[in-house]
Design an enzyme around this catalytic site. Structure first.
Site, PDB file in Angstrom:
ATOM      1  N   HIS A  60     -43.206  41.669   4.582  1.00  0.00           N
ATOM      2  CA  HIS A  60     -42.115  42.300   5.475  1.00  0.00           C
ATOM      3  C   HIS A  60     -40.868  41.164   5.645  1.00  0.00           C
ATOM      4  CE1 HIS A  60     -41.274  43.846   9.799  1.00  0.00           C
ATOM      5  NE2 HIS A  60     -40.250  43.878   9.249  1.00  0.00           N
ATOM      6  N   HIS A  90     -36.382  41.171   5.116  1.00  0.00           N
ATOM      7  CA  HIS A  90     -35.219  41.922   4.678  1.00  0.00           C
ATOM      8  C   HIS A  90     -34.219  40.931   3.780  1.00  0.00           C
ATOM      9  CE1 HIS A  90     -36.288  44.983   7.854  1.00  0.00           C
ATOM     10  NE2 HIS A  90     -36.962  43.964   8.389  1.00  0.00           N
ATOM     11  N   HIS A  98     -41.446  50.463   9.959  1.00  0.00           N
ATOM     12  CA  HIS A  98     -41.219  49.554  11.288  1.00  0.00           C
ATOM     13  C   HIS A  98     -41.680  50.633  12.337  1.00  0.00           C
ATOM     14  CE1 HIS A  98     -38.934  46.816   8.706  1.00  0.00           C
ATOM     15  NE2 HIS A  98     -38.582  45.988   9.811  1.00  0.00           N
ATOM     16  N   GLU A 129     -42.615  48.004  17.374  1.00  0.00           N
ATOM     17  CA  GLU A 129     -41.794  46.432  17.554  1.00  0.00           C
ATOM     18  C   GLU A 129     -41.503  46.688  18.816  1.00  0.00           C
ATOM     19  OE1 GLU A 129     -38.218  45.734  15.220  1.00  0.00           O
ATOM     20  OE2 GLU A 129     -38.469  43.580  15.336  1.00  0.00           O
ATOM     21  N   ASP A 147     -39.566  38.386   8.026  1.00  0.00           N
ATOM     22  CA  ASP A 147     -38.519  39.256   8.705  1.00  0.00           C
ATOM     23  C   ASP A 147     -37.044  39.184   8.249  1.00  0.00           C
ATOM     24  OD1 ASP A 147     -37.993  41.700   9.863  1.00  0.00           O
ATOM     25  OD2 ASP A 147     -38.446  41.055  11.824  1.00  0.00           O
ATOM     26  N   ASP A 148     -36.497  38.200   9.002  1.00  0.00           N
ATOM     27  CA  ASP A 148     -35.128  37.997   8.777  1.00  0.00           C
ATOM     28  C   ASP A 148     -34.970  36.482   8.946  1.00  0.00           C
ATOM     29  OD1 ASP A 148     -33.758  40.531   8.650  1.00  0.00           O
ATOM     30  OD2 ASP A 148     -35.147  40.478  10.612  1.00  0.00           O
TER      31      ASP A 148
HETATM   32  N1  ADE Z   1     -36.981  43.257  12.787  1.00  0.00           N
HETATM   33  C1  ADE Z   1     -36.143  44.197  12.314  1.00  0.00           C
HETATM   34  N2  ADE Z   1     -36.608  45.480  13.055  1.00  0.00           N
HETATM   35  C2  ADE Z   1     -35.951  46.541  12.744  1.00  0.00           C
HETATM   36  N3  ADE Z   1     -34.985  46.695  11.568  1.00  0.00           N
HETATM   37  C3  ADE Z   1     -34.513  45.405  11.106  1.00  0.00           C
HETATM   38  N4  ADE Z   1     -33.722  45.110  10.183  1.00  0.00           N
HETATM   39  C4  ADE Z   1     -33.777  43.974   9.776  1.00  0.00           C
HETATM   40  N5  ADE Z   1     -34.852  43.228  10.483  1.00  0.00           N
HETATM   41  C5  ADE Z   1     -35.341  44.367  11.421  1.00  0.00           C
HETATM   42 ZN    ZN Z   2     -38.283  44.047   9.731  1.00  0.00          ZN
END
Ligand code: ADE
Ligand code: ZN
Length: 321
Positions: free
Chosen positions: A9, A11, A189, A192, A270-271
């Site tokens: 997971h 991006h 997703h 969250e 995630d990011d």
């Molecule tokens: N944590 C996240 N939740 C939903 N969309 C995303 N796009 C990038 N990061 C995300």
């Molecule tokens: Zn994500």
């Protein structure tokens, strides 16, 4: 030496580091609305998912050519590999680029070029998942997906991301059915910021094989029982959850509760450029702030390989370490 991990997971656009934003802006003659790196970095304070998404989409404007996408993807592979990641299944957001005038082939060519050489260059197997922006119209998702299929792009799956609340999985039943009929894996997703109901929908209406995040499943015991029973992997992102105020602090993160409930949990970044670290940083901070033990780390590493879409042969190789 700890066991190799699969990251399931992340991006790829969320691995765009501030330095690369400035370098690509220079290369592509893009005028950035930031005075300097410090000015940009001062904006990495988020109150919720949307406040992050605003900056995430704004910074993507520097990504223009196949070379940019290839450089971005390779920079992530290098960093992830150095942190012990041996296999990655990462998201990219085609609509985020096509909608601002970048031809789809520039996105796909760049990303797929890096994927094709990741084992040779970085010792890291990799696969890309096209993620649908759930806060955009359904027809847009269908159009971009059709184009990806028409171009015979070797993606491994279809995902669903972006602003969750108010944009339920049920909207995207048809495009996910098409993805499954194309033989693709499907993930979404859910849970969250959104309610447990969205996790039920992702499973029942989209056929999701993994749930990205899923932390809010804990509010629904019947859902937890289902996820345990069916061994549905949850790709949890601890540092992301703290930075987006899904949980108050890492020491209060429900990761251990999830493990103890018997859920097939994995740890992911995630990011990473936005949330304070890569997978190894997530593990290090979980050890320091949640008291994550070596045995728990081992379980999480094995879970990540089990939950991946790698071939059985590759999984066996990864599990041998
Ligand atoms: N944590 C996240 N939740 C939903 N969309 C995303 N796009 C990038 N990061 C995300
Ligand atoms: Zn994500």
């Amino acid at each position: 030496m700890s066991s190799p991990v699969a990251e399931l997971h992340m991006h790829i656009e969320g691995s765009l580091e501030p330095e690369l934003i400035f370098a690509l802006a220079e290369r592509n003659s893009v005028q950035l609305p930031y005075a300097d790196l410090d000015d940009l970095r001062s904006r990495y304070e988020f109150t919720d998912l949307q406040s992050f998404l605003d900056l995430y989409f704004a910074n993507m404007q520097v990504l223009r050519t196949a070379q940019d996408f290839a450089d971005l993807t390779r920079a992530y592979f290098a960093r992830a590999s150095a942190g012990g990641v041996a296999h990655v299944e990462f998201f990219f957001n085609p609509q985020a680029h096509v909608n601002r005038g970048v031809p789809l082939h520039e996105v796909l060519d760049g990303i797929m070029d890096a994927v094709a050489t990741s084992e040779r260059e970085f010792g890291l197997s990799s696969a890309a998942i096209a993620a649908i922006l759930r806060d955009r119209p359904v027809h847009e998702a269908e159009e971009v997906f059709s184009e990806i299929i028409r171009l015979q792009t070797p993606i491994v799956g279809l995902g669903l991301d972006s602003a969750e609340v108010g944009n339920p999985p049920s909207l995207f039943e048809d495009v996910f059915a098409r993805a499954r009929s194309e033989g693709l894996h499907v993930v979404a997703h859910a849970g969250e910021e959104g309610p447990p109901e969205y996790i039920w929908q992702a499973l029942d209406l989209l056929g999701a094989e993994r749930i990205d995040h899923g932390v809010r499943a804990l509010e629904d015991p019947a859902l937890v029982a289902r996820l345990v029973d069916e061994e549905v992997p949850l790709t949890v992102c601890p540092l992301s959850n703290v930075r987006l105020c899904v949980v108050d602090s890492l020491s209060e993160h429900p990761l251990r509760t999830m493990l103890e409930a018997g859920l097939l949990v994995t740890v992911n970044s995630d990011d990473p450029a936005y949330f304070g670290g890569y997978v190894d940083d997530n593990f290090a901070q979980l050890r320091d702030q949640l008291g994550l033990t070596d045995a728990e780390r081992e379980t999480l590493a094995r879970n990540s390989i089990k939950a991946s879409f790698a071939s059985d042969a590759r999984k066996a190789q990864l599990l041998r370490g």
